[in-house]
Scaffold this active site. Structure first.
Site, short mmCIF file in Angstrom:
data_model
loop_
_atom_site.label_atom_id
_atom_site.label_comp_id
_atom_site.label_asym_id
_atom_site.label_seq_id
_atom_site.Cartn_x
_atom_site.Cartn_y
_atom_site.Cartn_z
N TYR A 129 -16.55 14.93 -12.74
CA TYR A 129 -16.35 16.14 -13.54
C TYR A 129 -15.04 16.15 -14.31
O TYR A 129 -14.90 16.88 -15.29
CB TYR A 129 -16.40 17.38 -12.65
CG TYR A 129 -17.70 17.56 -11.91
CD1 TYR A 129 -18.90 17.68 -12.59
CD2 TYR A 129 -17.72 17.60 -10.52
CE1 TYR A 129 -20.09 17.85 -11.92
CE2 TYR A 129 -18.90 17.76 -9.83
CZ TYR A 129 -20.10 17.88 -10.54
OH TYR A 129 -21.28 18.04 -9.86
N HIS A 139 -7.92 -3.11 -7.92
CA HIS A 139 -7.60 -2.44 -6.65
C HIS A 139 -8.88 -2.20 -5.84
O HIS A 139 -9.42 -1.08 -5.83
CB HIS A 139 -6.89 -1.11 -6.93
CG HIS A 139 -6.13 -0.57 -5.77
ND1 HIS A 139 -4.86 -0.99 -5.43
CD2 HIS A 139 -6.45 0.36 -4.83
CE1 HIS A 139 -4.44 -0.34 -4.38
NE2 HIS A 139 -5.39 0.49 -3.98
N ARG A 165 0.81 -1.22 0.00
CA ARG A 165 0.00 0.00 0.00
C ARG A 165 0.85 1.28 0.00
O ARG A 165 0.66 2.14 -0.83
CB ARG A 165 -0.94 0.02 1.23
CG ARG A 165 -1.98 -1.06 1.28
CD ARG A 165 -2.99 -0.94 0.15
NE ARG A 165 -3.87 0.19 0.32
CZ ARG A 165 -5.01 0.19 1.01
NH1 ARG A 165 -5.37 -0.91 1.66
NH2 ARG A 165 -5.77 1.25 1.08
#
Length: 802
Positions: A122, A78, A32
């Site tokens: 967006y 993931h 990670r």
């Protein structure tokens, strides 16, 4: 009830921690938070790039919604939440976070001022051209693949990374028990260093640093203290100083402006300007010359303006801004990365070596893949050429065969070719039987043979393999390289503020409390506070030093350290309030370290006495330093500093008293003058488990008062302590009762030259006050009398002179 108890698992805590927490910590570190040394990526970044590659969101194509990319990454590779994926995606698109962004973003991906990216619905993104260099040749067996989280797809464990991404873009991450902070570097410099290391494997760090000058940050700024870089690159750990890039402007109104155009890495303009505004209020004496602070930043770049008043000295104000604001910061470097399957802290040469070894493996795998593909093609072309040369026979065999299988079998037998070649002949289009196509096949065959020869030579020759790697790295350097953004200066980042130009000197008192803290008060406030009744004994003054705000103080601690502190740096506090612990005023103070004495810097000699009975003098001049901490007295293992005070030339003798009631008195002229690192000479020979607990400089007049832990006390004339040679066994200063009724250890001792009042504190927080007039005068070796009425089971811990 019995059924529910069966479901309770009983196990030792250490087993639970080992079986649960350790795998979790290992997963966070390896999967990670910490990047791989080979490609410089964390798994989330690797999965995003691979997902975009599989989706064919390439630089030549259109941008795609980030929500789509995040969904594809999370659903296939993931499964750890969309927010972490989008955060990583956005960072890879930020030109102010990465030297070479790997993602080309369209929309609001945040700003250098700390603004967050717009929601993923967006924004849009696609891979940058240089990101393809991270993925190049991934389909040629260059890197290993593994199953994804649900065992339905293959995902690469690492990317080919055809340029040194870890050094170029840097990385930061916090895992369990460790963290990493690798600064970004210039692409051209890093590739040049890699090339040097390939060509000259035994080159030194200094030679490599001829190319890699230091970190190169995407936000620019100026890097100071270049002399520390060699140590950082050798060990993989250290701190550099970053400063904003600025200029002084003088407009028509004559007022000087400080204009900031580049900020230190990861410094936010809004928070920096807010801090400067706070400094104008909190440190008026330093920043009174600033009349206005504002931001003029727009799309063209950063522009923060600090307007100065007429007559203000911009250089002095800049020094103050560098010292107290984020115009100058310390950037910690901690080059921890995953190498050989485990976290390692690597120096620069090790990082380069790991990358070079990885690239040799990548290019070798690719060349081997191309060689095998070329061999297969050569094999097919041999069959096709043989077929064309025997075309009539081939046509006859095919026309007379019952089916494809029969035709293939007969072709293999009649033309003495393999099954692969026979199948290639059967797949051959009739258009390729023309004379021109025959010539084309022969040319193609010659090219394949030449290619095979070249690929085989690369696999057999280390020099050719190195030349190929260097060639490809040089192409990336020329195509994507840019000039250094962060210049490096040899100027020191240490700023010394000349306060005489900014403030007035005020009288004050410095108080060392009985709790071992420091505070500053004005003389008037101190006098007024002392008249206002009782306060907690822990906050009562143990030592009061009259000084002014310009006084340089020397603080000696139990570990033999000397800390240099400006009186002004000690925080003002009310008389009844606790002061500041030493660790809040200076760095590097250990938990077990306590203050022994505080006094202004002066000339003369300083006397040291330790708990193990060591004594020495050191010249005060040797302790003058601009450093915040130096060693003032060397100590043996287990020893602590008991007394450190300037020499009193009016008192020619030293008196040492031990915990078990022994004493020794000797002339100070037998104590040698030694350096600050010396551990002193013997003052008294101690019995087993005994230690010196009180020591004084004494004259020929006065009394010695001693208290025991059971509240017994007495006073004896100083002449009862007959002077003897230094480092003797001494004489008793307390006769202990056989039944222990008068105690077993000294709790306090004082040298007085008149009357004095004392305050005794017990281990049960009892507080007792007595006067020397109530303490009997007795022989040095007598048992004393009960003076402090301690309760049953209660013992004195400390006695103070009021």
């Amino acid at each position: 009830m019995k059924e529910s108890l069966r479901n309770i698992i009983r196990a030792p805590l250490e087993d639970v921690m080992h079986d649960s927490f350790m795998p979790y910590a290992e997963y966070v570190i390896l999967e990670r938070a910490i990047p791989r040394v080979e490609d410089g990526l964390k798994p989330v970044q690797r999965h995003i790039l691979y997902a975009m590659h599989e989706m064919q969101i390439l630089p030549s194509g259109s941008h795609k919604k980030c929500a789509r990319i995040v969904g594809e990454t999370m659903g296939k590779y993931h499964p750890h939440g969309d927010s972490s994926i989008y955060e990583a995606l956005a960072r890879m698109a930020q030109g102010f976070s990465m030297n070479v962004p790997l993602i080309d973003g369209q929309g609001n991906f945040g700003s250098i001022d700390g603004d967050s990216p717009a929601a993923m619905r967006y924004t849009e993104a696609r891979l940058t051209p240089i990101a393809l260099e991270m993925l190049r040749d991934i389909d040629k067996g260059t890197v290993p693949f593994q199953l994804n989280f649900d065992d339905t797809l293959q995902v690469p464990t690492i990317l080919p990374s055809r340029f040194p991404n870890l050094l170029v873009n840097g990385s930061t991450g916090i895992a369990v028990g460790l963290a990493t902070n690798i600064p970004p570097h210039n692409l051209r410099e890093v590739i040049d260093a890699v090339v040097l290391r390939i060509q000259k494997p035994g080159c030194t760090l200094r030679e490599v640093m001829g190319y890699i000058k230091g970190p190169d940050f995407p936000t620019g700024g100026v890097l100071l203290d270049k002399n520390v870089l060699a140590s950082i690159y050798e060990t993989g750990r250290g701190t550099v100083t970053l400063r904003a890039k600025l200029a002084l402007e003088t407009p028509k109104n004559g007022k000087t402006r400080i204009v900031i155009t580049e900020l230190p890495y990861e410094v936010r303009e809004s928070s920096m300007l807010r801090k400067i505004q706070e400094l104008r209020t909190g440190k008026k004496e330093l920043f009174a010359g600033i009349s206005d602070v504002r931001s003029e930043t727009d799309r063209t770049g950063v522009r923060a303006v600090i307007e100065l008043r007429n007559g203000a000295d911009p250089e002095k104000i800049l020094d103050c801004l560098y010292k107290y604001s984020s115009l100058q910061i310390s950037y910690g470097i901690n080059m921890v990365t995953i190498a050989d399957g485990q976290p390692k802290q690597l120096g620069l040469l090790d990082m380069l070596d790991y990358y070079i070894a990885y690239q040799k493996k990548i290019v070798t795998n690719r060349v081997q893949y191309d060689k095998e593909a070329a061999e297969e093609k050569e094999h097919k072309l041999q069959g096709l050429i043989r077929a064309v040369l025997n075309i009539d026979k081939v046509i006859k065999i095919i026309r007379s065969s019952e089916d494809t299988r029969d035709a293939k079998s007969r072709l293999m037998k009649e033309l003495a070719i393999t099954g692969v070649q026979a199948q290639a002949i059967l797949d051959l289009r009739l258009a390729r039987l023309t004379r021109l196509e025959v010539i084309t096949l022969e040319k193609e065959y010659d090219k394949i043979v030449a290619l095979l020869k070249e690929l085989t030579a690369i696999l057999r020759s280390k020099e050719k393999l190195h030349a190929l790697i260097i060639k490809e790295l040089s192409e990336i350097r020329e195509k994507y390289g840019s000039k250094r953004r962060t210049p490096i200066s040899s100027e020191s980042g240490d700023i010394v503020i000349d306060h005489d130009h900014f403030r007035t000197v005020e009288d004050c008192v410095i108080i060392l409390t009985k709790n071992g803290t420091l505070k500053r008060m004005s003389k008037r406030a101190f006098s007024k506070g002392a008249e206002n009744g009782e306060i907690d004994y822990k906050n009562q003054p143990l030592r009061v030093i009259e000084a002014d705000t310009d006084t340089k103080l020397r603080v000696l601690t139990s570990l033999g350290n000397l800390y240099a502190i400006d009186a002004e740096a000690i925080r003002e506090a009310h008389y009844k309030n606790a002061g500041s612990p030493l660790g809040t005023l200076v760095a590097g103070v250990k938990k077990e370290e306590s203050i022994v004495n505080v006094f202004p810097a002066a000339a003369g000699r300083l006397l040291f006495i330790t708990a193990n009975g060591k004594v020495k003098y050191t010249d005060m001049a040797e302790l003058d330093t601009k450093k915040s901490r130096i060693l003032a007295c060397g100590l043996e293992k287990g020893d602590t500093l008991l007394l450190a005070e300037p020499e009193d030339t009016d008192k020619p003798l030293l008196l040492l008293l031990t915990k078990k009631g022994m004493s020794i008195c000797f002339g100070k002229d037998s104590v040698p003058l030694q350096g600050k690192n010396a551990k002193g000479v013997g003052g008294i020979q101690l019995a087993e488990n005994d230690a010196v607990c009180f020591a004084f400089q004494v004259g020929s007049q006065g009394n010695v008062v001693v208290f025991t832990d059971e509240g017994f006390a007495k006073q004896s004339r100083i002449d009862a302590y007959t002077p003897q040679k230094r480092y003797g066994k001494g004489a008793k200063c307390m006769q202990w009762a056989a039944d222990g009724s008068n105690g077993s250890a000294l709790a306090g001792a004082f040298y007085i030259e008149g009357t004095a009042a004392f305050e005794a504190v017990s281990d049960l927080d009892g507080l007792y006050v007595t006067d020397s007039r109530h303490i009997p005068l007795a022989e040095r070796a007598s048992a004393g009398k009960q003076v402090v009425p301690v309760m049953g089971g209660e013992q004195l811990q400390a006695v103070y002179m009021r």
